[in-house]
Write a protein that holds these residues in place. Structure first.
Motif, PDB file in Angstrom:
ATOM      1  N   LYS A  27       0.663  -1.065  -0.173  1.00 48.17           N
ATOM      2  CA  LYS A  27      -0.182  -0.032  -0.051  1.00 48.17           C
ATOM      3  C   LYS A  27       0.754   1.255  -0.037  1.00 48.17           C
ATOM      4  O   LYS A  27       0.786   2.498  -0.328  1.00 48.17           O
ATOM      5  N   SER A  28       2.468   1.187   0.806  1.00 50.57           N
ATOM      6  CA  SER A  28       3.167   2.010   0.325  1.00 50.57           C
ATOM      7  C   SER A  28       3.706   2.956  -0.729  1.00 50.57           C
ATOM      8  O   SER A  28       3.685   3.802  -0.232  1.00 50.57           O
ATOM      9  N   GLY A  29       3.698   1.948  -1.736  1.00 53.43           N
ATOM     10  CA  GLY A  29       4.363   1.718  -3.091  1.00 53.43           C
ATOM     11  C   GLY A  29       5.562   1.591  -2.936  1.00 53.43           C
ATOM     12  O   GLY A  29       6.351   2.152  -3.702  1.00 53.43           O
ATOM     13  N   GLN A  30       5.564   0.640  -2.255  1.00 53.79           N
ATOM     14  CA  GLN A  30       7.180   0.436  -2.160  1.00 53.79           C
ATOM     15  C   GLN A  30       8.031  -0.541  -3.358  1.00 53.79           C
ATOM     16  O   GLN A  30       9.008  -0.493  -3.533  1.00 53.79           O
ATOM     17  N   TYR A  31       6.856  -1.426  -4.459  1.00 54.90           N
ATOM     18  CA  TYR A  31       6.995  -2.334  -5.320  1.00 54.90           C
ATOM     19  C   TYR A  31       6.532  -1.282  -6.298  1.00 54.90           C
ATOM     20  O   TYR A  31       6.302  -2.200  -7.436  1.00 54.90           O
ATOM     21  N   ASP A  32       6.264   0.146  -6.716  1.00 56.33           N
ATOM     22  CA  ASP A  32       5.656   0.903  -7.701  1.00 56.33           C
ATOM     23  C   ASP A  32       6.983   1.058  -9.400  1.00 56.33           C
ATOM     24  O   ASP A  32       6.762   0.255 -10.047  1.00 56.33           O
ATOM     25  N   ASP A  33       7.860   1.285  -8.494  1.00 53.80           N
ATOM     26  CA  ASP A  33       9.298   1.464  -9.639  1.00 53.80           C
ATOM     27  C   ASP A  33      10.329   0.106  -9.536  1.00 53.80           C
ATOM     28  O   ASP A  33      11.799   1.382  -8.613  1.00 53.80           O
ATOM     29  N   LEU A  34      10.439  -0.791  -9.727  1.00 57.33           N
ATOM     30  CA  LEU A  34      11.027  -1.484  -9.363  1.00 57.33           C
ATOM     31  C   LEU A  34      12.456  -1.394 -10.143  1.00 57.33           C
ATOM     32  O   LEU A  34      13.331  -1.516  -9.837  1.00 57.33           O
ATOM     33  N   ALA A  37      15.564   2.355  -9.552  1.00 59.95           N
ATOM     34  CA  ALA A  37      16.661   1.652  -8.574  1.00 59.95           C
ATOM     35  C   ALA A  37      17.578   1.703  -8.760  1.00 59.95           C
ATOM     36  O   ALA A  37      18.860   1.734  -9.452  1.00 59.95           O
ATOM     37  N   ALA A  38      17.516   0.411  -9.664  1.00 62.40           N
ATOM     38  CA  ALA A  38      18.241  -0.609 -11.040  1.00 62.40           C
ATOM     39  C   ALA A  38      19.427   0.328 -11.876  1.00 62.40           C
ATOM     40  O   ALA A  38      21.050   0.243 -12.541  1.00 62.40           O
ATOM     41  N   GLU A  39      18.253   1.106 -12.867  1.00 61.85           N
ATOM     42  CA  GLU A  39      18.251   2.391 -13.498  1.00 61.85           C
ATOM     43  C   GLU A  39      19.206   3.275 -13.127  1.00 61.85           C
ATOM     44  O   GLU A  39      20.806   3.790 -13.754  1.00 61.85           O
ATOM     45  N   ARG A  40      19.214   3.889 -11.931  1.00 63.06           N
ATOM     46  CA  ARG A  40      19.729   5.247 -11.445  1.00 63.06           C
ATOM     47  C   ARG A  40      21.014   4.912 -11.200  1.00 63.06           C
ATOM     48  O   ARG A  40      21.566   5.823 -11.649  1.00 63.06           O
ATOM     49  N   ILE A  41      21.505   4.118 -10.416  1.00 60.88           N
ATOM     50  CA  ILE A  41      22.687   3.648 -10.089  1.00 60.88           C
ATOM     51  C   ILE A  41      24.401   3.409 -10.975  1.00 60.88           C
ATOM     52  O   ILE A  41      24.563   3.569 -11.176  1.00 60.88           O
ATOM     53  N   LEU A  42      23.473   3.590 -13.019  1.00 62.99           N
ATOM     54  CA  LEU A  42      24.338   4.073 -13.706  1.00 62.99           C
ATOM     55  C   LEU A  42      24.877   4.847 -14.053  1.00 62.99           C
ATOM     56  O   LEU A  42      25.769   5.065 -15.091  1.00 62.99           O
ATOM     57  N   TYR A  43      23.200   5.755 -13.952  1.00 66.08           N
ATOM     58  CA  TYR A  43      24.161   7.838 -14.142  1.00 66.08           C
ATOM     59  C   TYR A  43      24.883   8.155 -12.947  1.00 66.08           C
ATOM     60  O   TYR A  43      24.818   8.307 -11.877  1.00 66.08           O
TER      61      TYR A  43
END
Length: 51
Positions: A27-34, A37-43
């Motif tokens: 309900k808190s949305g922790q699984y909305d954008d899986l 985080a994996a892509e942000r580490i590349l930038y």
């Protein structure tokens, strides 16, 4: 054998707590954008300005 009378309710209680924590995280949305985080580490955010 008597220890089962204590362990079964304790295990059911812990399972209920884990299930409640799982539904709270859904309900808190922790699984909305899986993938975010994996892509942000590349930038690299510390990239120097061009020009």
């Amino acid at each position: 054998m008597n220890v089962l009378f204590y362990l079964i309710p304790i295990s059911l209680l812990l399972g209920g707590i884990a299930l409640a924590a799982f539904f709270w995280s859904l309900k808190s949305g922790q699984y909305d954008d899986l993938n975010g985080a994996a892509e942000r580490i590349l930038y690299d955010e510390d990239e120097p300005p061009r020009g």
